[in-house]
Design a protein around this motif. Structure first.
Motif, PDB file in Angstrom:
ATOM      1  N   UNK A 129       0.839  -1.195   0.000  1.00 53.92           N
ATOM      2  CA  UNK A 129       0.000   0.000   0.000  1.00 53.92           C
ATOM      3  C   UNK A 129       0.874   1.245   0.000  1.00 53.92           C
ATOM      4  N   UNK A 130       0.470   2.176  -0.771  1.00 51.10           N
ATOM      5  CA  UNK A 130       1.193   3.433  -0.858  1.00 51.10           C
ATOM      6  C   UNK A 130       0.216   4.580  -0.746  1.00 51.10           C
ATOM      7  N   UNK A 131       0.666   5.767  -1.026  1.00 51.04           N
ATOM      8  CA  UNK A 131      -0.252   6.891  -0.971  1.00 51.04           C
ATOM      9  C   UNK A 131      -1.307   6.731  -2.059  1.00 51.04           C
ATOM     10  N   UNK A 132      -2.489   7.211  -1.811  1.00 54.11           N
ATOM     11  CA  UNK A 132      -3.537   7.072  -2.823  1.00 54.11           C
ATOM     12  C   UNK A 132      -3.176   7.869  -4.078  1.00 54.11           C
ATOM     13  N   UNK A 133      -3.581   7.314  -5.187  1.00 54.82           N
ATOM     14  CA  UNK A 133      -3.335   7.993  -6.463  1.00 54.82           C
ATOM     15  C   UNK A 133      -4.208   9.244  -6.518  1.00 54.82           C
ATOM     16  N   UNK A 134      -3.695  10.296  -7.121  1.00 50.89           N
ATOM     17  CA  UNK A 134      -4.509  11.508  -7.216  1.00 50.89           C
ATOM     18  C   UNK A 134      -5.753  11.243  -8.080  1.00 50.89           C
ATOM     19  N   UNK A 135      -6.862  11.779  -7.649  1.00 52.69           N
ATOM     20  CA  UNK A 135      -8.090  11.627  -8.430  1.00 52.69           C
ATOM     21  C   UNK A 135      -8.410  12.946  -9.087  1.00 52.69           C
ATOM     22  N   UNK A 136      -8.997  12.825 -10.243  1.00 54.27           N
ATOM     23  CA  UNK A 136      -9.402  14.048 -10.962  1.00 54.27           C
ATOM     24  C   UNK A 136     -10.854  14.315 -10.632  1.00 54.27           C
ATOM     25  N   UNK A 137     -11.078  15.460 -10.161  1.00 54.43           N
ATOM     26  CA  UNK A 137     -12.435  15.872  -9.826  1.00 54.43           C
ATOM     27  C   UNK A 137     -13.071  16.459 -11.092  1.00 54.43           C
ATOM     28  N   UNK A 138     -14.284  16.065 -11.415  1.00 51.51           N
ATOM     29  CA  UNK A 138     -14.882  16.537 -12.681  1.00 51.51           C
ATOM     30  C   UNK A 138     -14.992  18.059 -12.767  1.00 51.51           C
ATOM     31  N   UNK A 139     -15.109  18.746 -11.678  1.00 55.26           N
ATOM     32  CA  UNK A 139     -15.264  20.201 -11.746  1.00 55.26           C
ATOM     33  C   UNK A 139     -13.941  20.906 -11.923  1.00 55.26           C
ATOM     34  N   UNK A 140     -12.824  20.218 -11.651  1.00 59.15           N
ATOM     35  CA  UNK A 140     -11.518  20.872 -11.771  1.00 59.15           C
ATOM     36  C   UNK A 140     -10.739  20.355 -12.975  1.00 59.15           C
TER      37      UNK A 140
END
Length: 104
Positions: free
Chosen positions: A90-101
């Motif tokens: 387990x590592x840091x969570x992958x960055x997620x893309x927010x639909x509004x940004x």
């Protein structure tokens, strides 16, 4: 019997002591098929699992060529397992893309 003593102090007619034969080791014949170390430098990686497998490659130095395959396959399998284990940690969570940004 007349054993007169010479000036050197040994009886005349006495046999000199035999020389002790010097054992000469036979020269080893060069056998190109005989195992020979490759003397490849192995630089430590800092990962204990990987370094142990790289050191294991040295085992092939003492085997005939047909024995190398088993060592290489074993090391390859262990290195592959070590890399797979890195993916499973387990590592840091992958960055997620927010639909509004999301960029437009």
């Amino acid at each position: 019997m007349n054993e007169s003593v010479s000036e050197a102090g040994t009886p005349q007619g006495a046999m000199p002591e035999p020389e002790v034969p010097v054992e000469v080791e036979p020269e080893l014949e060069y056998d190109p098929a005989a195992p020979a170390p490759l003397d490849v430098d192995r630089t430590p990686t800092g990962n204990a699992e990987v370094d142990a497998q790289l050191d294991r490659l040295g085992d092939a130095d003492h085997l005939a060529t047909d024995g190398h395959v088993e060592v290489y396959e074993d090391v390859h399998r262990e290195l592959r397992d070590a890399l797979t284990a890195l993916d499973a940690r387990p590592g840091p969570p992958a960055p997620t893309r927010h639909p509004t940004t999301a960029p437009q």
